[in-house]
Design an enzyme around this catalytic site. Structure first.
Site, PDB file in Angstrom:
ATOM      1  N   GLU A 250       0.765  -1.279  -0.080  1.00 33.24           N
ATOM      2  CA  GLU A 250      -0.106   0.017  -0.140  1.00 33.24           C
ATOM      3  C   GLU A 250       1.129   0.926   0.016  1.00 33.24           C
ATOM      4  O   GLU A 250       2.093   1.541   0.210  1.00 33.24           O
ATOM      5  CB  GLU A 250      -1.146   0.051   1.186  1.00 33.24           C
ATOM      6  CG  GLU A 250      -1.574  -0.930   1.248  1.00 33.24           C
ATOM      7  CD  GLU A 250      -2.624  -0.493   2.927  1.00 33.24           C
ATOM      8  OE1 GLU A 250      -2.367   0.199   3.209  1.00 33.24           O
ATOM      9  OE2 GLU A 250      -3.807  -1.398   2.683  1.00 33.24           O
ATOM     10  N   LYS A 252       2.295   4.409   1.482  1.00 33.90           N
ATOM     11  CA  LYS A 252       2.297   4.820   3.223  1.00 33.90           C
ATOM     12  C   LYS A 252       2.243   6.608   2.754  1.00 33.90           C
ATOM     13  O   LYS A 252       2.718   7.278   2.155  1.00 33.90           O
ATOM     14  CB  LYS A 252       3.505   4.637   3.202  1.00 33.90           C
ATOM     15  CG  LYS A 252       3.974   4.349   4.889  1.00 33.90           C
ATOM     16  CD  LYS A 252       4.726   4.277   5.518  1.00 33.90           C
ATOM     17  CE  LYS A 252       4.918   4.316   6.851  1.00 33.90           C
ATOM     18  NZ  LYS A 252       5.005   5.742   7.921  1.00 33.90           N
ATOM     19  N   ARG A 273      -3.536   8.515  17.142  1.00 30.48           N
ATOM     20  CA  ARG A 273      -2.592   7.508  17.408  1.00 30.48           C
ATOM     21  C   ARG A 273      -2.949   7.206  18.417  1.00 30.48           C
ATOM     22  O   ARG A 273      -3.000   6.475  18.971  1.00 30.48           O
ATOM     23  CB  ARG A 273      -1.909   7.722  16.584  1.00 30.48           C
ATOM     24  CG  ARG A 273      -0.620   6.737  16.298  1.00 30.48           C
ATOM     25  CD  ARG A 273       0.331   7.067  15.910  1.00 30.48           C
ATOM     26  NE  ARG A 273       1.960   6.304  17.040  1.00 30.48           N
ATOM     27  CZ  ARG A 273       2.119   5.404  15.755  1.00 30.48           C
ATOM     28  NH1 ARG A 273       2.191   5.458  14.800  1.00 30.48           N
ATOM     29  NH2 ARG A 273       3.132   5.022  16.202  1.00 30.48           N
ATOM     30  N   PHE A 344      -7.334   2.370   5.833  1.00 32.50           N
ATOM     31  CA  PHE A 344      -6.541   1.163   5.039  1.00 32.50           C
ATOM     32  C   PHE A 344      -7.398   0.211   5.896  1.00 32.50           C
ATOM     33  O   PHE A 344      -6.541  -1.436   5.756  1.00 32.50           O
ATOM     34  CB  PHE A 344      -5.125   1.629   5.035  1.00 32.50           C
ATOM     35  CG  PHE A 344      -5.090   2.269   6.381  1.00 32.50           C
ATOM     36  CD1 PHE A 344      -4.816   1.167   7.799  1.00 32.50           C
ATOM     37  CD2 PHE A 344      -4.874   3.449   6.520  1.00 32.50           C
ATOM     38  CE1 PHE A 344      -4.043   1.583   8.455  1.00 32.50           C
ATOM     39  CE2 PHE A 344      -3.906   4.017   7.563  1.00 32.50           C
ATOM     40  CZ  PHE A 344      -4.077   3.032   8.758  1.00 32.50           C
TER      41      PHE A 344
END
Ligand code: AMP
Length: 600
Positions: A250, A252, A273, A344
């Site tokens: 994928e 990034k 995060r 994702f």
């Protein structure tokens, strides 16, 4: 339980440098507790009133706390300020003043729950007159507080409690207090925590039903899951080998990781995060999500990146960072820095928990769920089955400006692993091919005063990496370059809340900086190479006994990782891995050779 007992526990914890001792102090505290007393004691010890992700903050300004201390101890706010200049901490000042203040004879001792409820009342006070309400609540508490209680109450309301008990140590203590100390129980407790991010909930379950009761814990919308993390590989050959010859590559994206929760009623919550709620900074994403997602409830993960309105091109990460903390001119930021979310992964899809399914199944669900729009897109992906294909894709995305690729395992075991770093995801960056593998996110633990032009300011910072197995911070460099004048000028203010007058017990280093800090601020550095060092302690013993690793020629990249907490910084084990990667020419030639072939 009285609040005094908790305050004494903080004192004991602050006085110890040994993790085992810290754990046994915590076990003694937690074991007899049940219900609300247990959860409240835990949240309070983390400097919070609720699980961290709820972000319930007291946000008491220093001036306000000064006023309350003055009123409770019969001094003036000016005198409180004056004393604090010597003591260095308002909590210490409160303790000192309470020691010399005559208390009313008949004041009842503060109960833990009473303190918790009063603090909650403070947190909920909003609007006109709320400042006075907050001061009054604090004055009432301080009037009844012992000096030690006063010290910690003030630190708590100002958000500077910092007793230094991090989650991993609390999980150890919970296992020892309510389960068996074996590895299996500890792992199950950590897994439950990774799924819920709520220590109070885990503690309550353990205390009432033991480890077995954790099995009933489910993924829930509104309660963030700890993010899965990626490993590194030194070459594309190694990467593919680790993934049994086949992987999903994928793009990034270099932005901000976002966990999006869409409830059944269409309401949206976004978590960073470090699991802070960031919805208010991204109202445009919150608005775009419901129409792009077919089913609800849903939990998705993606990377949020800024783009250029006219060209459509992806812009540098720093642009999105300006969105954070800019409440007043959010309107302008929304206009100037439009963002797009590249999703994702999917963890919950229409009330079905899918995080335990292999990655190819999750990706298929994701593609069905999402109708791509201007603001919501699916991360680009290609399945690769050879080093040539891998290299072609890597070259292609790097050519488009990506920092690299994220390779994802397609194997049966490729479930989502909350909070874990493993080879199911491997990042491979452009940097690995040219110089030292990857940047390092270091935690500031100390500072050295500057000389010459930098006299009177900090000239260099002492940085550490995190070591989860010991719950400690080990230093790896002293960084002074990369700070321009404005970055230097704002350093003291940025670091002031974390200043302490002694070496933090959780820090390992052979250096003595002029100023110490509680590990909190994370920033990104790059350097020439990692070397074995007699003074730094990162990954000590891994390469040579009694020696740690140091970064040569470190340079601040200008990027503060405000999206990471101290324990989310680069780990000692990662640094050791990076040292091993750079050591062989393999890292450079593997990609280099293919590049030549590719060109030919
Ligand atoms: P790093 O921050 O260098 O450790 O790289 C891992 C981060 O890359 C993740 O935490 C995500 O924020 C980000 N990322 C960008 N693109 C992807 C992707 N396609 N899949 C997973 N993570 C990604």
């Amino acid at each position: 339980m009285q609040y005094r007992e908790l305050a004494h526990v903080y004192e004991k914890i602050e006085a110890t440098t040994k993790r085992l001792e810290m754990r046994s102090i915590l076990v003694d505290l937690l074991r007899p507790l049940r219900g609300r007393e247990l959860t409240c004691a835990l949240y309070l010890s983390q400097g919070s009133l609720r699980p961290e992700y709820e972000g319930v903050e007291l946000g008491v300004a220093e001036s306000l706390a000064r006023k309350a201390i003055a009123e409770a101890t019969g001094t003036s706010a000016g005198a409180v300020g004056e004393r604090t200049r010597t003591s260095g901490d308002l909590g210490t000042t409160a303790g000192e003043l309470l020691r010399t203040t005559r208390r009313l004879e008949d004041t009842a001792p503060l109960e833990l729950l009473e303190v918790y409820d009063a603090l909650t009342g403070m947190a909920h006070a909003t609007g006109a007159g709320s400042q006075e309400t907050k001061v009054q609540i604090l004055v009432d508490l301080l009037r009844r507080a012992t000096p030690v209680e006063g010290k910690y109450l003030v630190r708590f309301v100002m958000g500077t409690l910092r007793v230094g008990v991090r989650e991993m140590t609390i999980l150890d203590a919970l296992a020892a207090a309510f389960a068996s100390p074996d590895k299996d129980a500890r792992e199950r407790i950590e897994a439950a925590f990774n799924l819920t991010s709520d220590l109070g909930l885990i503690a309550e379950k353990l205390a009432s039903g033991g480890v077995a009761s954790l099995a009933s814990i489910r993924l829930e919308v509104g309660r963030p899951i700890r993010p899965m993390l990626a490993e590194r590989a030194k070459s594309l050959e190694e990467l593919l080998e680790r993934m049994d010859g086949k992987a999903a590559f994928e793009y990034k994206y270099d932005g901000l990781r976002v966990q999006a929760h869409l409830a059944k009623d269409g309401s949206v919550r976004l978590f960073s995060r470090r699991l802070e709620e960031i919805g208010p900074q991204f109202p445009d994403l919150a608005k775009a999500l419901p129409s792009a997602i077919r089913e609800r409830p849903v939990i998705l993960e993606g990377e949020c990146v800024p783009f250029d309105r006219t060209t459509g091109a992806i812009r540098p990460f720093q642009d999105v960072a300006t969105r954070r903390g800019r409440k007043h001119d959010l309107e302008r930021a929304l206009e100037e820095v439009p963002v797009v979310l590249f999703v994702f992964d999917v963890l919950l899809a229409g009330s079905e928990s899918v995080y335990e399914r292999p990655f190819p199944e999750r990706r298929a669900i994701l593609e069905k769920l999402v109708t791509p729009s201007e603001r919501i897109r699916i991360a680009e992906e290609q399945i690769v089955t050879s080093v040539e294909e891998a290299n072609d894709y890597f070259e292609e995305v790097v050519g488009q400006g990506a920092e690299g690729v994220m390779a994802k395992s397609l194997a049966d075991g490729s479930r989502y692993h909350p909070g874990a770093r493993g080879f199911w995801w491997i990042k491979y960056k452009r940097d690995y091919v040219t110089h030292l593998a990857d940047s390092i996110d270091g935690v500031v633990v100390g500072a050295f005063y500057g000389r010459g032009r930098r006299a009177g300011a900090y000239g260099a910072l002492l940085l550490a990496v995190y070591r989860p197995d010991k719950d400690r911070f080990e230093t790896f460099c002293k960084v002074g370059s990369g700070f321009d004048d404005s970055a230097l000028a704002e350093l003291p203010k940025r670091l002031a809340p974390f200043r302490i007058d002694h070496a933090p017990p959780e820090v390992d280093t052979g250096l003595s900086p002029d100023q110490w800090f509680r590990p909190s601020v994370v920033l990104e550095v790059k350097g020439a190479e990692l070397t074995v060092s007699p003074v730094h302690r990162a990954g000590i013993g891994a390469i040579r006994p009694d020696a740690g690793l140091a970064l040569r020629f470190p340079r601040f990249t200008g990027r503060y990782r405000t999206d990471k907490s101290a324990t989310q910084a680069t780990t000692s084990a990662e640094l050791v891995e990076m040292y091993r990667m750079q050591d062989r020419s393999g890292a450079r030639t593997a990609a280099g050779e293919h590049r030549v072939r590719h060109k030919a």
